[in-house]
Design an enzyme around this catalytic site. Structure first.
Site, PDB file in Angstrom:
ATOM      1  N   GLU A 279       0.732  -1.266  -0.062  1.00  6.84           N
ATOM      2  CA  GLU A 279      -0.090   0.058  -0.090  1.00  6.84           C
ATOM      3  C   GLU A 279       0.970   1.219  -0.070  1.00  6.84           C
ATOM      4  O   GLU A 279       2.088   1.100   0.496  1.00  6.84           O
ATOM      5  CB  GLU A 279      -0.832   0.065   1.406  1.00  6.84           C
ATOM      6  CG  GLU A 279      -1.932   1.036   1.114  1.00  6.84           C
ATOM      7  CD  GLU A 279      -2.808   1.128   2.682  1.00  6.84           C
ATOM      8  OE1 GLU A 279      -3.686   1.908   2.688  1.00  6.84           O
ATOM      9  OE2 GLU A 279      -2.234   0.564   3.723  1.00  6.84           O
TER      10      GLU A 279
ATOM     11  N   CYS B 270      -5.450  -3.184   2.815  1.00 11.18           N
ATOM     12  CA  CYS B 270      -5.268  -3.081   3.971  1.00 11.18           C
ATOM     13  C   CYS B 270      -6.519  -3.161   4.777  1.00 11.18           C
ATOM     14  O   CYS B 270      -6.713  -4.263   5.108  1.00 11.18           O
ATOM     15  CB  CYS B 270      -4.654  -1.841   4.329  1.00 11.18           C
ATOM     16  SG  CYS B 270      -3.499  -1.754   5.851  1.00 11.18           S
TER      17      CYS B 270
ATOM     18  N   LYS C  78      -9.266   1.826  -2.367  1.00  9.13           N
ATOM     19  CA  LYS C  78      -9.852   1.394  -1.147  1.00  9.13           C
ATOM     20  C   LYS C  78     -11.251   1.881  -0.623  1.00  9.13           C
ATOM     21  O   LYS C  78     -11.480   2.734  -0.677  1.00  9.13           O
ATOM     22  CB  LYS C  78      -8.585   1.989  -0.274  1.00  9.13           C
ATOM     23  CG  LYS C  78      -8.566   1.394   1.224  1.00  9.13           C
ATOM     24  CD  LYS C  78      -7.574   1.773   1.959  1.00  9.13           C
ATOM     25  CE  LYS C  78      -7.554   1.159   3.310  1.00  9.13           C
ATOM     26  NZ  LYS C  78      -6.321   1.754   4.107  1.00  9.13           N
TER      27      LYS C  78
END
Length: 277
Positions: free
Chosen positions: A40, A155, A114
């Site tokens: 990330e 994540c 995300k």
């Protein structure tokens, strides 16, 4: 499929981080990898919004993205840029935390923003408000490639198992979870959450991670957990990269996905229910 995972300690200088990925691309090519995967925010780890506004770019002008798309044409590899922080045209000035899967020809095969923002107070001293600087995405993505079908996540998404179940039921065989995980929650939850996502869905999980203390010319230095992981569909840890930056290789047999899902076919066992409170 031979996967090369790059565990990084990205700074807040995109050019410096680009050099690290370019070197890894050469090494992965020499080692016969099929795909290189990065963590990330590969291009910039920074807690300073002011600094980010200075160094980040919009996707069409982003030098990290364009340079790597050009470089990969000479390698025959796929490249998963775990995510880049990129500017958007949002009126509030927020960035996108955007993942890219790039084909061996240099084309963007798939992209994903995300979904879930890390807005938490981990400790009295460690608070994150990701949504202050980044706007969340609104689409789940499966990238179907010659290597296999990749579920694209980032994540904090890992804490939302319904997303992974939906991806698996729609055909994803490998869950990509590039991360910059907090050391505090990393010690407690990192491996457990990722093993759970693999076991629940009968999928490989590949999680390339940021690690260590991240050099910053502006703002507070951030720390991340490291321990990039590759986990089999049966929950076996195939790779734990520890805490040092570096490039790691794992050979993956996607036939294991079908075997695991046949042994415990829970993806087909959903039943409707009524919630009584």
């Amino acid at each position: 499929m031979r996967a090369a995972l790059l565990q990084m300690s990205s700074s807040d200088d995109p050019q410096e981080n680009l050099s690290t990925v370019l070197s890894a691309l050469e090494e992965a090519t020499s080692a016969g990898a099929d795909i290189l995967l990065t963590p990330e925010v590969t291009n910039c780890v920074s807690l300073s919004r002011t600094h980010q506004q200075m160094v980040l770019q919009r996707e069409p002008e982003d030098d990290t993205l364009s340079s790597l798309r050009a470089a990969i044409k000479n390698t025959g590899l796929w490249l998963h840029l775990g995510s880049l922080a990129v500017k958007t045209r949002d009126p509030d000035g927020r960035f996108a935390n955007r993942s890219f899967l790039i084909s061996p020809g240099g084309a963007i095969s798939a992209w994903y923003d995300k979904l879930h923002m890390f807005d938490v107070q981990v400790t009295a001293e460690e608070t994150f408000r990701e949504s202050d600087g980044y706007r969340p995405g609104d689409r789940a993505v499966i990238a179907k490639t010659a290597l296999g079908n990749f579920g694209m996540t980032i994540c904090y998404d890992m804490r939302f198992p319904g997303l992974y179940r939906d991806l698996a039921k729609a055909g994803a065989q490998v869950m990509l979870v590039p991360s910059a995980f907090s050391p505090v929650t990393g010690k407690a939850h990192w491996q457990s959450l990722l093993r759970a996502r693999a076991i629940e869905t009968g999928s490989f999980v590949i999680a390339a991670a940021q690690t260590g203390t991240h050099y910053a010319v502006a703002g507070k230095k951030r720390q991340t957990h490291g321990h990039s992981l590759v986990i089999s569909p049966w929950g076996k840890i195939m790779l734990d990269a520890g805490e040092a930056p570096g490039l790691h290789f794992v050979d993956i047999d996607l036939n294991e996905v079908d075997k695991a899902r046949a042994r415990i076919p829970s993806l087909g066992h959903d039943r409707p229910y009524t919630l009584v409170t």
